[in-house]
Design a protein around this motif. Sequence first.
Motif, PDB file in Angstrom:
ATOM      1  N   LYS A 150      29.674  41.832  36.038  1.00 30.93           N
ATOM      2  CA  LYS A 150      28.356  42.408  35.782  1.00 30.93           C
ATOM      3  C   LYS A 150      27.817  41.645  34.582  1.00 30.93           C
ATOM      4  O   LYS A 150      28.484  41.554  33.547  1.00 30.93           O
ATOM      5  CB  LYS A 150      28.446  43.895  35.425  1.00 30.93           C
ATOM      6  N   HIS A 151      26.627  41.080  34.759  1.00 30.51           N
ATOM      7  CA  HIS A 151      26.043  40.309  33.663  1.00 30.51           C
ATOM      8  C   HIS A 151      24.715  40.931  33.257  1.00 30.51           C
ATOM      9  O   HIS A 151      23.878  41.212  34.091  1.00 30.51           O
ATOM     10  CB  HIS A 151      25.824  38.857  34.068  1.00 30.51           C
ATOM     11  N   GLU A 152      24.590  41.152  31.953  1.00 31.39           N
ATOM     12  CA  GLU A 152      23.339  41.633  31.404  1.00 31.39           C
ATOM     13  C   GLU A 152      22.799  40.565  30.463  1.00 31.39           C
ATOM     14  O   GLU A 152      23.487  40.173  29.509  1.00 31.39           O
ATOM     15  CB  GLU A 152      23.544  42.944  30.648  1.00 31.39           C
ATOM     16  N   LYS A 153      21.612  40.098  30.767  1.00 32.72           N
ATOM     17  CA  LYS A 153      21.001  39.055  29.955  1.00 32.72           C
ATOM     18  C   LYS A 153      20.974  39.484  28.490  1.00 32.72           C
ATOM     19  O   LYS A 153      20.635  40.626  28.171  1.00 32.72           O
ATOM     20  CB  LYS A 153      19.587  38.794  30.455  1.00 32.72           C
ATOM     21  N   TYR A 154      21.361  38.575  27.613  1.00 33.74           N
ATOM     22  CA  TYR A 154      21.413  38.775  26.166  1.00 33.74           C
ATOM     23  C   TYR A 154      22.510  39.725  25.698  1.00 33.74           C
ATOM     24  O   TYR A 154      22.636  39.990  24.525  1.00 33.74           O
ATOM     25  CB  TYR A 154      20.057  39.234  25.601  1.00 33.74           C
ATOM     26  N   ARG A 155      23.301  40.271  26.615  1.00 33.52           N
ATOM     27  CA  ARG A 155      24.347  41.197  26.214  1.00 33.52           C
ATOM     28  C   ARG A 155      25.732  40.672  26.531  1.00 33.52           C
ATOM     29  O   ARG A 155      26.685  40.996  25.844  1.00 33.52           O
ATOM     30  CB  ARG A 155      24.142  42.554  26.882  1.00 33.52           C
ATOM     31  N   GLY A 156      25.857  39.908  27.601  1.00 36.80           N
ATOM     32  CA  GLY A 156      27.161  39.364  27.941  1.00 36.80           C
ATOM     33  C   GLY A 156      27.600  39.728  29.343  1.00 36.80           C
ATOM     34  O   GLY A 156      26.865  40.327  30.119  1.00 36.80           O
ATOM     35  N   THR A 157      28.815  39.369  29.638  1.00 40.44           N
ATOM     36  CA  THR A 157      29.383  39.537  30.967  1.00 40.44           C
ATOM     37  C   THR A 157      30.647  40.365  30.871  1.00 40.44           C
ATOM     38  O   THR A 157      31.456  40.166  29.969  1.00 40.44           O
ATOM     39  CB  THR A 157      29.725  38.148  31.559  1.00 40.44           C
ATOM     40  N   ILE A 158      30.798  41.285  31.802  1.00 40.67           N
ATOM     41  CA  ILE A 158      32.037  42.044  31.902  1.00 40.67           C
ATOM     42  C   ILE A 158      32.578  41.889  33.320  1.00 40.67           C
ATOM     43  O   ILE A 158      31.830  41.587  34.250  1.00 40.67           O
ATOM     44  CB  ILE A 158      31.847  43.538  31.559  1.00 40.67           C
ATOM     45  N   LEU A 159      33.862  42.073  33.464  1.00 44.94           N
ATOM     46  CA  LEU A 159      34.491  42.000  34.774  1.00 44.94           C
ATOM     47  C   LEU A 159      34.404  43.351  35.468  1.00 44.94           C
ATOM     48  O   LEU A 159      34.567  44.394  34.829  1.00 44.94           O
ATOM     49  CB  LEU A 159      35.969  41.612  34.628  1.00 44.94           C
ATOM     50  N   THR A 160      34.158  43.307  36.768  1.00 44.73           N
ATOM     51  CA  THR A 160      34.274  44.526  37.559  1.00 44.73           C
ATOM     52  C   THR A 160      35.762  44.780  37.772  1.00 44.73           C
ATOM     53  O   THR A 160      36.609  43.943  37.410  1.00 44.73           O
ATOM     54  CB  THR A 160      33.591  44.375  38.929  1.00 44.73           C
ATOM     55  N   GLU A 161      36.098  45.894  38.367  1.00 43.23           N
ATOM     56  CA  GLU A 161      37.510  46.189  38.652  1.00 43.23           C
ATOM     57  C   GLU A 161      38.110  45.096  39.540  1.00 43.23           C
ATOM     58  O   GLU A 161      39.215  44.615  39.290  1.00 43.23           O
ATOM     59  CB  GLU A 161      37.632  47.558  39.324  1.00 43.23           C
ATOM     60  N   LYS A 162      37.364  44.693  40.548  1.00 42.40           N
ATOM     61  CA  LYS A 162      37.811  43.616  41.449  1.00 42.40           C
ATOM     62  C   LYS A 162      37.979  42.306  40.677  1.00 42.40           C
ATOM     63  O   LYS A 162      38.967  41.593  40.838  1.00 42.40           O
ATOM     64  CB  LYS A 162      36.798  43.445  42.582  1.00 42.40           C
ATOM     65  N   GLY A 163      37.022  41.989  39.816  1.00 40.55           N
ATOM     66  CA  GLY A 163      37.100  40.773  39.011  1.00 40.55           C
ATOM     67  C   GLY A 163      38.277  40.797  38.052  1.00 40.55           C
ATOM     68  O   GLY A 163      38.970  39.796  37.867  1.00 40.55           O
ATOM     69  N   ARG A 164      38.523  41.953  37.441  1.00 39.27           N
ATOM     70  CA  ARG A 164      39.648  42.093  36.512  1.00 39.27           C
ATOM     71  C   ARG A 164      40.976  41.930  37.249  1.00 39.27           C
ATOM     72  O   ARG A 164      41.889  41.287  36.745  1.00 39.27           O
ATOM     73  CB  ARG A 164      39.599  43.436  35.791  1.00 39.27           C
ATOM     74  N   THR A 165      41.082  42.482  38.443  1.00 40.37           N
ATOM     75  CA  THR A 165      42.306  42.340  39.232  1.00 40.37           C
ATOM     76  C   THR A 165      42.576  40.876  39.545  1.00 40.37           C
ATOM     77  O   THR A 165      43.704  40.393  39.387  1.00 40.37           O
ATOM     78  CB  THR A 165      42.190  43.161  40.543  1.00 40.37           C
ATOM     79  N   ILE A 166      41.548  40.158  39.956  1.00 37.94           N
ATOM     80  CA  ILE A 166      41.705  38.731  40.266  1.00 37.94           C
ATOM     81  C   ILE A 166      42.039  37.950  39.007  1.00 37.94           C
ATOM     82  O   ILE A 166      42.935  37.099  39.009  1.00 37.94           O
ATOM     83  CB  ILE A 166      40.442  38.186  40.960  1.00 37.94           C
ATOM     84  N   ALA A 167      41.339  38.227  37.914  1.00 37.27           N
ATOM     85  CA  ALA A 167      41.595  37.513  36.651  1.00 37.27           C
ATOM     86  C   ALA A 167      43.023  37.747  36.165  1.00 37.27           C
ATOM     87  O   ALA A 167      43.689  36.815  35.709  1.00 37.27           O
ATOM     88  CB  ALA A 167      40.585  37.946  35.584  1.00 37.27           C
ATOM     89  N   ASN A 168      43.503  38.981  36.269  1.00 39.29           N
ATOM     90  CA  ASN A 168      44.886  39.264  35.862  1.00 39.29           C
ATOM     91  C   ASN A 168      45.881  38.506  36.733  1.00 39.29           C
ATOM     92  O   ASN A 168      46.890  38.009  36.222  1.00 39.29           O
ATOM     93  CB  ASN A 168      45.165  40.767  35.904  1.00 39.29           C
ATOM     94  N   ALA A 169      45.620  38.404  38.024  1.00 41.10           N
ATOM     95  CA  ALA A 169      46.502  37.645  38.917  1.00 41.10           C
ATOM     96  C   ALA A 169      46.497  36.169  38.553  1.00 41.10           C
ATOM     97  O   ALA A 169      47.543  35.504  38.578  1.00 41.10           O
ATOM     98  CB  ALA A 169      46.082  37.844  40.376  1.00 41.10           C
ATOM     99  N   ILE A 170      45.350  35.654  38.179  1.00 41.92           N
ATOM    100  CA  ILE A 170      45.226  34.246  37.773  1.00 41.92           C
ATOM    101  C   ILE A 170      46.048  34.003  36.507  1.00 41.92           C
ATOM    102  O   ILE A 170      46.788  33.015  36.408  1.00 41.92           O
ATOM    103  CB  ILE A 170      43.745  33.878  37.537  1.00 41.92           C
TER     104      ILE A 170
END
Length: 129
Positions: A48-68
Amino acid sequence: MDDYLEQILNLIEEKGYARPVDISKKLGISQASVTNMIRRLDTEGLVKHEKYRGTILTEKGRTIANAIITRHDTLTEFLRLFEIDEDTIYADVEGMEHHISKATLGVITTLVEELKSNSEVLTRLKSKL
């Protein structure tokens, strides 16, 4: 895509947020390239990206990132068992982690666990190199 997710997670854990400028610096690429990839990751439901605020991982994104990150750490740990120099490990892992199958990673994970618990086997294998 893997590199972006990995860096986003690393930055969130390090700073609490991930901005395109920070991702750009970590990956050594242009901020425009990062912005384009963030849009793609957002469309795919990984961030999820909010302009001028930054990017956070969704649950799905966090799961993939942790696997990586787990994949990266496992390959690094495996090569360190054989006392390969860190520069070589870094270069090799960066190449291998994008091409390794789940089955092969499972084998390497099992080898790491076994070799760590059986120093005699590890010593014997290292003597053959």
